[in-house]
Design an enzyme around this catalytic site. Sequence first.
Site, PDB file in Angstrom:
ATOM      1  N   ARG A 134       0.828  -1.223   0.000  1.00  0.00           N
ATOM      2  CA  ARG A 134       0.000   0.000   0.000  1.00  0.00           C
ATOM      3  C   ARG A 134       0.858   1.268   0.000  1.00  0.00           C
ATOM      4  O   ARG A 134       0.457   2.292  -0.550  1.00  0.00           O
ATOM      5  CB  ARG A 134      -0.940   0.002   1.206  1.00  0.00           C
ATOM      6  CG  ARG A 134      -2.007   1.115   1.172  1.00  0.00           C
ATOM      7  CD  ARG A 134      -2.990   0.946   2.311  1.00  0.00           C
ATOM      8  NE  ARG A 134      -4.123   1.863   2.217  1.00  0.00           N
ATOM      9  CZ  ARG A 134      -4.347   2.878   3.048  1.00  0.00           C
ATOM     10  NH1 ARG A 134      -3.492   3.132   4.032  1.00  0.00           N
ATOM     11  NH2 ARG A 134      -5.409   3.654   2.904  1.00  0.00           N
TER      12      ARG A 134
ATOM     13  N   ILE B 290      -7.475   7.417  -1.078  1.00  0.00           N
ATOM     14  CA  ILE B 290      -7.330   5.966  -1.145  1.00  0.00           C
ATOM     15  C   ILE B 290      -8.130   5.396   0.018  1.00  0.00           C
ATOM     16  O   ILE B 290      -8.047   5.900   1.146  1.00  0.00           O
ATOM     17  CB  ILE B 290      -5.835   5.556  -1.075  1.00  0.00           C
ATOM     18  CG1 ILE B 290      -5.683   4.026  -1.111  1.00  0.00           C
ATOM     19  CG2 ILE B 290      -5.141   6.131   0.134  1.00  0.00           C
ATOM     20  CD1 ILE B 290      -4.217   3.570  -1.193  1.00  0.00           C
ATOM     21  N   SER B 291      -8.961   4.401  -0.235  1.00  0.00           N
ATOM     22  CA  SER B 291      -9.839   3.854   0.798  1.00  0.00           C
ATOM     23  C   SER B 291      -9.045   3.250   1.948  1.00  0.00           C
ATOM     24  O   SER B 291      -7.919   2.791   1.774  1.00  0.00           O
ATOM     25  CB  SER B 291     -10.762   2.783   0.207  1.00  0.00           C
ATOM     26  OG  SER B 291     -11.649   3.335  -0.725  1.00  0.00           O
ATOM     27  N   ALA B 292      -9.659   3.246   3.120  1.00  0.00           N
ATOM     28  CA  ALA B 292      -9.058   2.601   4.282  1.00  0.00           C
ATOM     29  C   ALA B 292      -8.891   1.106   4.006  1.00  0.00           C
ATOM     30  O   ALA B 292      -9.733   0.495   3.340  1.00  0.00           O
ATOM     31  CB  ALA B 292      -9.925   2.804   5.514  1.00  0.00           C
ATOM     32  N   PRO B 293      -7.830   0.483   4.520  1.00  0.00           N
ATOM     33  CA  PRO B 293      -7.620  -0.949   4.287  1.00  0.00           C
ATOM     34  C   PRO B 293      -8.806  -1.818   4.685  1.00  0.00           C
ATOM     35  O   PRO B 293      -9.114  -2.786   3.985  1.00  0.00           O
ATOM     36  CB  PRO B 293      -6.384  -1.246   5.141  1.00  0.00           C
ATOM     37  CG  PRO B 293      -5.612   0.039   5.128  1.00  0.00           C
ATOM     38  CD  PRO B 293      -6.671   1.111   5.200  1.00  0.00           C
TER      39      PRO B 293
END
Length: 228
Positions: A37, A63-66
């Site tokens: 990431r 960027i989306s959270a994991p």
Amino acid sequence: MQGDKFVRERERLINRLIREGILKDPKVIKAMLKVPREEFVPEKYKQHAYIDSPLPTLNGQTISAPHMVAMMCELLDLDVGHKVLEVGTGSGYHAAVCAEIVAPSDVDSKLWGHVYSIERVPRLAVFARNNLERTGYSDKVTVIVGDGTLGYSPAAPYDRILVTAAAPNIPKPLIEQLALNGRIVIPVGGTYYQELIVGVKISDSEIKTYSAGGCVFVPLIGRYGWRF
């Protein structure tokens, strides 16, 4: 060593998501352990890559959270060989995770699936392509600049469709381009809060849907999305 540090942080985060019951599918776990990431965020945010939070990218996007990447991949029920359409490439991270599942390096390339990803912001598309090239996913992910609400008909139909921005409704072209028994995961609702909707196409014109819970995404802009 910087690389070892990121690997340890990645493993720590994934193990936490497993303990919390968010990550269950071995394919998704394996993919998220492999995709770096830190290579998909701007340089100044690299040190925060494994905080379970969205991070800024370019042009006001994130960027989306994991944990959200994990949830959406599990809801998609991805497998080797699937052809995937992603709407909203962003930095390319989510596309890389999907590609790691549908076209894993330890499987004969003849069996690989492919990810087609649409990004409306040209600058972000370039950023994503560079990230995917550097991390070895450029042969598994095709990035297209365009209106994602229209889908990408040249490669349709798709086994899975992933939408990483919030729509007022499921765009009609995406339903049309989804294969029979295919699955779509998309945030649907207002511009500040949505429900994460999972849909399965049960006939040429009908999909059966359910909500997987609340979420917050940036708006999906386009002909069948929001218009600002």
